[in-house]
Design a protein around this motif. Structure first.
Motif, PDB file in Angstrom:
ATOM      1  N   UNK A 154       0.838  -1.205   0.000  1.00 18.07           N
ATOM      2  CA  UNK A 154       0.000   0.000   0.000  1.00 18.07           C
ATOM      3  C   UNK A 154       0.865   1.244   0.000  1.00 18.07           C
ATOM      4  N   UNK A 155       1.989   1.207   0.710  1.00 16.01           N
ATOM      5  CA  UNK A 155       2.875   2.367   0.697  1.00 16.01           C
ATOM      6  C   UNK A 155       3.346   2.651  -0.723  1.00 16.01           C
ATOM      7  N   UNK A 156       3.768   1.607  -1.407  1.00 18.14           N
ATOM      8  CA  UNK A 156       4.217   1.810  -2.794  1.00 18.14           C
ATOM      9  C   UNK A 156       3.079   2.285  -3.669  1.00 18.14           C
ATOM     10  N   UNK A 183       0.276   3.893  -2.911  1.00 18.18           N
ATOM     11  CA  UNK A 183      -0.119   5.289  -2.670  1.00 18.18           C
ATOM     12  C   UNK A 183       0.919   6.248  -3.251  1.00 18.18           C
ATOM     13  N   UNK A 184       2.184   5.979  -2.968  1.00 18.45           N
ATOM     14  CA  UNK A 184       3.217   6.910  -3.426  1.00 18.45           C
ATOM     15  C   UNK A 184       3.249   6.978  -4.940  1.00 18.45           C
ATOM     16  N   UNK A 225       0.362   8.888  -6.287  1.00 17.67           N
ATOM     17  CA  UNK A 225       0.542  10.332  -6.103  1.00 17.67           C
ATOM     18  C   UNK A 225       1.540  10.903  -7.113  1.00 17.67           C
ATOM     19  N   UNK A 226       2.653  10.189  -7.280  1.00 11.67           N
ATOM     20  CA  UNK A 226       3.656  10.673  -8.231  1.00 11.67           C
ATOM     21  C   UNK A 226       3.088  10.742  -9.637  1.00 11.67           C
ATOM     22  N   UNK A 233       0.695  13.567 -10.098  1.00 12.15           N
ATOM     23  CA  UNK A 233       1.364  14.858 -10.188  1.00 12.15           C
ATOM     24  C   UNK A 233       1.982  15.034 -11.573  1.00 12.15           C
ATOM     25  N   UNK A 234       2.658  14.005 -12.054  1.00  6.69           N
ATOM     26  CA  UNK A 234       3.289  14.115 -13.375  1.00  6.69           C
ATOM     27  C   UNK A 234       2.226  14.318 -14.445  1.00  6.69           C
ATOM     28  N   UNK A 287       0.818  17.775 -14.366  1.00  2.00           N
ATOM     29  CA  UNK A 287       1.784  18.751 -14.856  1.00  2.00           C
ATOM     30  C   UNK A 287       1.828  18.737 -16.374  1.00  2.00           C
ATOM     31  N   UNK A 288       1.850  17.520 -16.939  1.00  2.73           N
ATOM     32  CA  UNK A 288       1.938  17.420 -18.402  1.00  2.73           C
ATOM     33  C   UNK A 288       0.672  17.985 -19.040  1.00  2.73           C
ATOM     34  N   UNK A 342      -1.415  20.202 -17.837  1.00  3.10           N
ATOM     35  CA  UNK A 342      -1.443  21.665 -17.715  1.00  3.10           C
ATOM     36  C   UNK A 342      -0.504  22.291 -18.728  1.00  3.10           C
ATOM     37  N   UNK A 343       0.651  21.674 -18.909  1.00  2.00           N
ATOM     38  CA  UNK A 343       1.628  22.207 -19.843  1.00  2.00           C
ATOM     39  C   UNK A 343       1.069  22.213 -21.264  1.00  2.00           C
ATOM     40  N   UNK A 398      -1.670  24.896 -21.572  1.00  2.00           N
ATOM     41  CA  UNK A 398      -1.146  26.263 -21.589  1.00  2.00           C
ATOM     42  C   UNK A 398      -0.526  26.563 -22.941  1.00  2.00           C
TER      43      UNK A 398
END
Ligand code: HEM
Ligand SMILES: Nc1ncnc2c1ncn2[C@@H]1O[C@H](COP(=O)(O)OP(=O)(O)OP(=O)(O)O)[C@@H](O)[C@H]1O
Ligand SMILES: Nc1ncnc2c1ncn2[C@@H]1O[C@H](COP(=O)(O)OP(=O)(O)OP(=O)(O)O)[C@@H](O)[C@H]1O
Ligand SMILES: [Mg+2]
Ligand SMILES: [Mg+2]
Lengths: 208, 218, 243, 50, 218, 208
Positions: D14-16, D18-19, D22-23, D26-27, D30-31, D33-34, D37
Motif C-alpha cells: 500500500x505504501x508503494x 499510494x506513493x 501520487x507521483x 502529479x506528473x 503537470x503534463x 497543464x503544460x 497552456x
C-alpha cells in the motif's frame, strides 16, 4: 404598469425627510427627480422600490414590475462580466444577455472579471443589468455617476428605447441627461417640523 | 434559486480555494489542540470527539460572517430583495451553499482528523454520522446569525456571540453521539435529538432569517 | 554575457529548457524506476523490521525532497525580491505543488510504516509534527498564490510569506522538539538507525534519492514553462482587450 | 518474481501504491497543464499574427 | 500615530462593544469545551491551560481579519499611505490597537475562565504571565497575516490558514508555560523562549507587514 | 512644489495602459485630465500619488506634498463628521477643521455620524478632508461625483482658493467644473502593442 405615489411621507433614520409627495408614472414616461444633496431622493427611491416602508401614504404599483439600481452596482469582482449578467438574467428568469452587452458596449469586456474594470466600466455593467431584468419600471439612483460623455449618451439611448417599448423610468440625478422627461423637484416637499412653533424655522439638512 | 446557488458556489471556489479553506481551518484547529494540551495519545483520544465537533463548529462559524456581508456591501442584497426570488428562498439557498462549501467537506474529511487525535476505531462511523446530521443545523442557524448582523461593521465577533449559544444544543447532542460511539455505548437517543434539531431548524429558521434580513435592508 | 542571470530571462529559459527537459525527464524516469525496482525486488528484509524496510526507498527521498523543495522556494523567492527575475518567482510557484506532494508522500508512507512499527498511524513525534507543520506552510503558500489575480503582486506576497514562513518553520521545529522531548522512544529507535544501514540498503536508497531529485528538476522545468506560457497568454489576452 | 513480503505485505504494497499513484497523478497533471497552456498560447499568438 | 491609535480604539468601541466581543468569544469557547468533551473536572483541569491558550488564540484570530479590511474597503488605507505616517508606523499602531482591544482584556479575564475549567490554583499566575508575554506576538503575527490578505474578498479563512502555522511556536511555548505552571514544574525555559519570540516578532515583523501592505495597495 | 511627469508609462494589472505622458503642474495651476472610461485616469493618478510604481519614466515632486482623494472617501461611518476631520488633521499634523467645515458647508452636520449622511454629503466631507491636509498638490479622482450643482460650485470655489494660495490641483473628471485650467486629454497616450513580431521573440519581462 402605472406607478402611482399618493401623499407619501418617507423617513430616514427615524426622521421624516419628505412629505406630501404625489406623482404618477405612466408607461412610456420618464420622471426625473431633482433636489439638493441630502434632501431625500435616495430614501424616496428605496421606498418606491419597496425596500423600506413609507411612514404615510401609498406606493401603488403592480407586483414584480420594478427594477432598482442603487448607488452601488451589486457586482461580483471575481465573476466575469458575462457571468454577472447571466446571474441576474437567471434570477429574473429572462433569456439572453446579448441585448444588454450591445446596449452598453460591453462586448469587448465579456470575459473580464468585474473587479478588473474601471469605475465607469463597472457602472456600465451595473446599468446593463437593468436590461436583463425585463422589468418595466426602472428606478435609478444617480445612474450616470463616473460615466463619460459618450456613455451618458449611451445610457440616455437605452432609457429612450425602454420608454418606447412601454417601460417607464424614475431617475434621480444631478446632471442633464438630455431626456425628454418631466422633472420633479423634491425640494418643496421637504418635511416640515410638525408643530409650527418657532425655533424650528431654521430647519436645514441636519434637521436642527 | 439554482442560479443563486451556482453563483455562490462559484464565488466560494474563485475566492482562492472555496472548499479547501473551511477544511484547512478544521485541520489547523485539530492540529493546534495537541500543541495546547500536550501530545499524550490517551488524553487526546478522550477529548477527540468533543474537539472534532468544536473544530467543525468553529470552522462553520468562521465562514459565516461572509454569507450576506459581501452581498450587502456591494449592493447585491438590495437588488436580490427587489428580484422575483422570495427572501425565504434567498436565505435557504445561502444556507445550502454554506453547507456545501463547509459542512459537507468537513463531514468527508473528519475521519482523517480523527486519526490525528487518536480517535478509537469504533468512533469513526458515529463521528461522521453525527456531523452529517448536525452540520446542516449549524449552517441554518449560522445563516440566521449572519442575517441578524448583516450591515454591522465588525459584525463578525458580534455574530459569533449571538450564534454560539444557539449552537449549544446541536453541539451537545452531536458531541454526545460521537463520544458514546467512540466508547461503544448506545447512541440512539442523542442521534434522534440531533436529527430533530436539524429538521426543526431547517423547517422554521429560514422564515426568521428572511424576516430579519428584510428588516436589516430597510 | 554568460552570467547565470541570463537564464532568468523568460525567452532564454524557454529555449534552454526546451533542450534540457527531454533529457532530464528520461534520466529521471530511468533512475527512479531503477532505484525503486532495485529497492523493492532486490534487497533483503531487515532482521527486525521485516519487509517494511522497503518503504524507506520512498519515505526518505520524499522526506528529503519535501524540505529541499521548500529551501529552493526560499532561494528563488529571495532572488525574486532582490533581482526581480520573473522566472525565479514562477519557478517557486511551480515548485510548491511538487513540494506538497512530496510532503504528502513522506507523511503517508510514514503513517503506513508506523502502523506495524509503532502500532499507530500517527503519533505526535517531533519529526512527524514538524512535517505536518511544513505541510500547512505549503498549503498556505499555494492558497495565497491561487487567491491573488495580479501575478506580480502574488509573486511579491508569496515571496515574503515564504521567507517569514521559513523563519517560523525553523522556530516550530525547535518548539516541537522542546514540547515533546523523548516521549516517543520508539520513534527515535527506528529513525536513528541511519549509521547501521548496511550497503545493501543504502545504495538503492541513494539511487532513489537521485531519482526523486531528477524528477523534481524535470517537473520544475516543465511547470515553470507552463507558468510562463500562462503568464504570456494572460498578458496577450489583456492586451487584446485593451484594443 | 514477486519478492516474499511476509506478514507486512499489505503495508509495503500500500505504501508503494499510494506513493506511485501520487507521483503519477502529479506528473500527469503537470503534463496536461503544460499542454493546455501551450495550446492556448499558440491559439492566441496565431490569432495575433494571422 | 497616536491619532490613529485613538481612532482605532474609538472605532472598536463604537462597533458594538469593542473590548467585550473578543472576551465573549473567549468565554463562549471556554464554555463550549465542557459541552464538547464532557464535564469531568479532572479531565478539564488537565486540558485547561491548553484550551485557554487555544481560546485566546482563536479569539485573536477571529478579530484579525478586520484589522485592515475596513480601512481598505472605504479607501482610508490609500489615504493613510499618502499621509505623513510611515507604513511601518501604521502597521505597528494597528497591531497595538488589536492587542489593546483583544489581547489585554483576555489577559485580565483569563483567571476567571480558568475557574470555569477547574484550573489548579498554582496555574493562575503562570497562565496570566504567559498570556501577557505571548498575546502581543499573536497580534503582531496576525497583523502580518491581515496585511497579506487585505483586499481579498473572503480573505478571512485564507488568513487563518496563513496565520495559524505561524502561531505554532507561540502557542507551544505559551501553553507549555501555563501547563508546567499548573503542574508546579519549572517554567523558566519556555518563558524565556516565549519572551524571545515576542521580542523578535515585534522587532522584525512590522517591516514585513509594511512591505506586504504596500504591495497590496499597488 | 512643481509636479513634473516625465515620459511616464503606467500599467494596471500588469498591462501598460498609458505611455509617453509628459506634463508639469506649476504652483497656482490646475490641470484637468479627460479621457473616456477605462483609459487609465485612475491608474495615472494613483501612480502620481505614489501608490503604485511607474513602469517607466518618472514622477518628480517634493516629498509630502501630495493630497490624494480617490473614488472612495475613506470615511468612518461610526465617527462623526468632526471626528473624521479631526482624525485627518491630526494625521497630517495640521490644526483646526473650522476652515474645512466652512468651505464645504458642513457646519450643520458636524455631530452627525458619517454613516448617516447622504451620498452627496459624504462626498462633501471627503473633499473637506483636502483642506485639513495642508498639502499643496491635490490629486483628485472624479471629485464631483454625487454632488448637486450648488456643491459643485462650492468645490470649484475651494479649488480656486487653493490655487490662489499657491497650491495646485490635478483633477480627473468627466464634467465641466467651470475652472480656468488647462485640459489634458489622455486618450492619445493609450499604450500601443509592442513590436508586431509574433512568437516568443517579443517576450520581455512583462511577458508581452
Ligand atoms: C507520518 C510519519 C512520518 C514522517 C512525517 C516522517 C518523516 C521523516 C523524515 C523527515 C525523514 C528524513 C529526515 C532525515 O533524514 O534526517 C525520515 C527518515 C526516516 N524515517 Fe520517517 N517519518 C514518519 C514515519 C516513520 C515511521 C513510522 C518510520 C518507521 C518506523 C520511519 C522511519 C524512518 C527511517 C528509517 C528514516 C531514515 C533514517 C534517517 O534518515 O534518520 N518514519 N522520516
Ligand atoms: N442612517 C441615517 N440616519 C439618519 N439620517 C440619515 C441616515 N441616512 C441618511 N440620512 C439623512 O437623510 C437625508 C436624506 O438622505 P438621502 O440619501 O435620501 O439624500 P439624497 O437626496 O439621496 O442625497 P444625495 O443627492 O446626496 O444622494 C439626508 O439629510 C441624510 O443626512
Ligand atoms: N485589476 C485590474 N486588472 C486588469 N485590468 C484592470 C484592473 N483594474 C482596471 N483595469 C483596466 O485598466 C484600465 C484603466 O483603468 P482606470 O481605472 O485607470 O480607468 P479610468 O480612466 O479611471 O476610467 P473611469 O473613467 O471609468 O474611472 C481599464 O481598461 C480597466 O479595465
Ligand atoms: Mg442619494
Ligand atoms: Mg477612474
Amino acid at each position: 404598469m402605472t406607478l402611482t405615489v399618493k401623499n407619501l411621507t418617507i423617513s430616514r433614520g427615524g426622521i421624516p425627510v419628505l412629505e406630501g409627495l404625489n406623482f404618477t408614472l405612466a408607461p412610456g414616461k420618464a420622471l426625473i427627480l431633482r433636489g439638493p444633496n441630502g434632501v431625500g431622493k435616495t430614501t424616496l427611491l428605496r421606498t418606491v422600490a419597496g425596500l423600506q416602508p413609507p411612514v404615510e401614504g401609498d406606493v401603488i404599483c403592480g407586483p414584480e414590475t420594478i427594477a432598482y439600481a442603487a448607488h452601488s452596482d451589486g457586482l461580483k469582482g471575481t465573476l466575469s462580466v458575462s457571468e454577472n449578467l447571466h446571474f441576474w438574467a437567471d434570477i429574473f428568469g429572462t433569456k439572453g444577455i446579448q441585448n444588454a452587452l450591445d446596449g452598453f458596449d460591453l462586448n469587448s469586456l465579456v470575459d473580464r472579471p468585474a473587479g478588473a474594470l474601471s469605475a465607469g466600466q463597472k457602472r456600465r455593467l451595473g446599468l446593463a443589468r437593468l436590461l436583463v431584468t425585463g422589468r418595466p419600471v426602472w428606478i435609478l439612483d444617480e445612474p450616470t455617476v463616473s460615466l463619460d460623455v459618450a456613455s451618458v449618451a449611451m445610457f440616455a439611448d437605452a432609457v429612450r428605447a425602454h420608454l418606447s417599448e412601454g417601460g417607464s423610468a424614475l431617475i434621480a440625478t444631478h446632471i442633464d441627461l438630455g431626456l425628454d422627461a418631466e422633472v420633479l423637484d423634491v425640494g418643496p416637499f421637504r418635511a416640515k417640523p410638525r408643530s409650527g412653533t418657532g425655533g424650528f424655522d431654521g430647519l436645514d439638512e441636519s434637521f436642527l | 434559486m439554482i442560479a443563486l446557488l451556482i453563483r455562490d458556489m462559484k464565488l466560494a471556489m474563485r475566492a482562492g480555494g472555496g472548499f479547501g479553506l473551511g477544511l484547512s481551518f478544521f485541520l489547523i484547529v485539530t492540529v493546534l489542540v495537541p500543541f495546547g494540551v500536550g501530545p499524550e495519545s490517551t488524553l487526546l483520544a478522550k477529548i477527540a470527539p468533543g474537539i472534532l465537533w468544536l473544530g467543525a463548529l468553529l470552522a462553520c462559524l468562521l465562514s459565516l460572517d461572509r454569507i450576506f456581508a459581501l452581498d450587502w456591501e456591494d449592493g447585491s442584497l438590495d437588488l436580490l430583495a427587489t428580484s422575483p426570488l422570495p427572501m425565504e428562498g434567498v436565505v435557504t439557498v445561502k444556507a445550502t451553499a454554506h453547507w456545501l462549501t463547509t459542512g459537507l467537506p468537513l463531514c468527508l474529511a473528519s475521519p482523517l482528523f480523527g486519526l490525528l487525535l487518536s480517535l478509537p476505531a469504533e468512533g469513526y462511523q458515529w463521528l461522521v454520522a453525527s456531523l452529517v446530521l448536525g452540520t446542516p443545523a449549524l449552517s441554518v442557524i449560522g445563516t440566521f446569525g449572519a442575517a441578524l448582523t448583516v450591515g454591522l461593521k465588525r459584525g463578525g465577533l458580534l455574530m459569533s456571540l449571538l450564534v454560539l449559544p444557539l449552537y449549544v444544543p446541536t453541539l451537545i447532542f452531536g458531541a454526545e453521539v460521537a463520544r458514546r460511539g467512540a466508547e461503544g455505548l448506545a447512541t440512539t437517543t442523542p442521534l434522534l435529538m440531533l436529527a430533530g434539531i436539524t429538521a426543526g431548524t431547517i423547517a422554521l429558521l429560514p422564515f426568521a432569517s428572511a424576516l430579519v434580513l428584510r428588516v436589516n435592508l430597510r | 554575457m554568460g552570467s547565470i542571470w541570463e537564464y532568468a530571462n523568460p525567452v532564454k529559459f524557454i529555449r534552454t529548457s526546451e533542450i534540457v527537459l527531454p533529457w532530464v525527464s528520461i534520466l529521471a524516469t530511468v533512475t527512479l524506476i531503477a532505484g525503486l525496482v532495485w529497492g523493492f525486488f532486490f534487497t533483503p528484509d531487515d532482521y527486525r523490521q521485516g519487509s517494511t524496510v522497503k518503504i524507506i526507498y520512498l519515505h526518505v527521498p520524499a522526506a528529503l525532497m519535501a524540505i529541499n523543495v521548500w529551501f529552493m522556494m526560499l532561494v528563488t523567492s529571495l532572488v525574486w525580491l532582490i533581482r526581480r527575475h520573473h522566472v525565479s518567482a514562477l519557478a517557486a510557484k511551480a515548485a510548491a505543488p511538487v513540494g506538497i506532494i512530496m510532503t504528502l508522500i513522506a507523511l503517508v508512507t510514514g503513517a503506513i510504516w508506523g502502523q506495524p512499527m509503532w502500532g499507530t498511524w500517527w503519533a505526535w513525534d517531533p519529526r512527524l509534527t514538524s512535517f505536518l507543520i511544513l505541510f500547512l506552510f505549503y498549503l498556505g503558500y499555494i492558497a495565497l498564490w491561487e487567491a491573488i489575480d495580479n501575478p506580480d503582486t502574488a509573486a511579491d506576497l508569496t515571496a515574503v510569506l515564504c521567507i517569514v514562513g521559513s523563519v517560523f518553520a525553523v522556530l516550530s521545529r525547535y518548539a516541537v522538539n522542546f514540547w515533546n522531548q523523548g516521549l516517543h522512544q520508539g520513534a527515535s529507535l527506528s529513525l536513528d538507525k541511519k549509521e547501521n544501514v548496511a550497503d545493501v540498503f543504502s545504495t538503492p536508497l541513494y539511487v532513489c534519492i537521485a531519482g526523486f531529485v531528477l524528477l523534481f528538476i524535470a517537473l520544475v522545468f516543465l511547470r515553470t514553462r507552463t507558468e510562463i506560457h500562462k503568464r504570456r497568454t494572460k498578458a496577450l489576452l489583456a492586451r487584446e482587450r485593451l484594443g | 518474481m514477486m519478492p516474499d513480503l511476509g506478514k507486512y505485505g499489505d503495508t509495503v504494497l500500500s505504501a508503494y501504491a499510494v506513493s506511485i499513484v501520487l507521483l503519477v497523478i502529479m506528473v500527469a497533471l503537470s503534463i496536461r497543464a503544460s499542454r493546455k497552456a501551450r495550446a492556448e498560447l499558440q491559439k492566441i499568438e496565431g490569432r495575433r499574427n494571422g
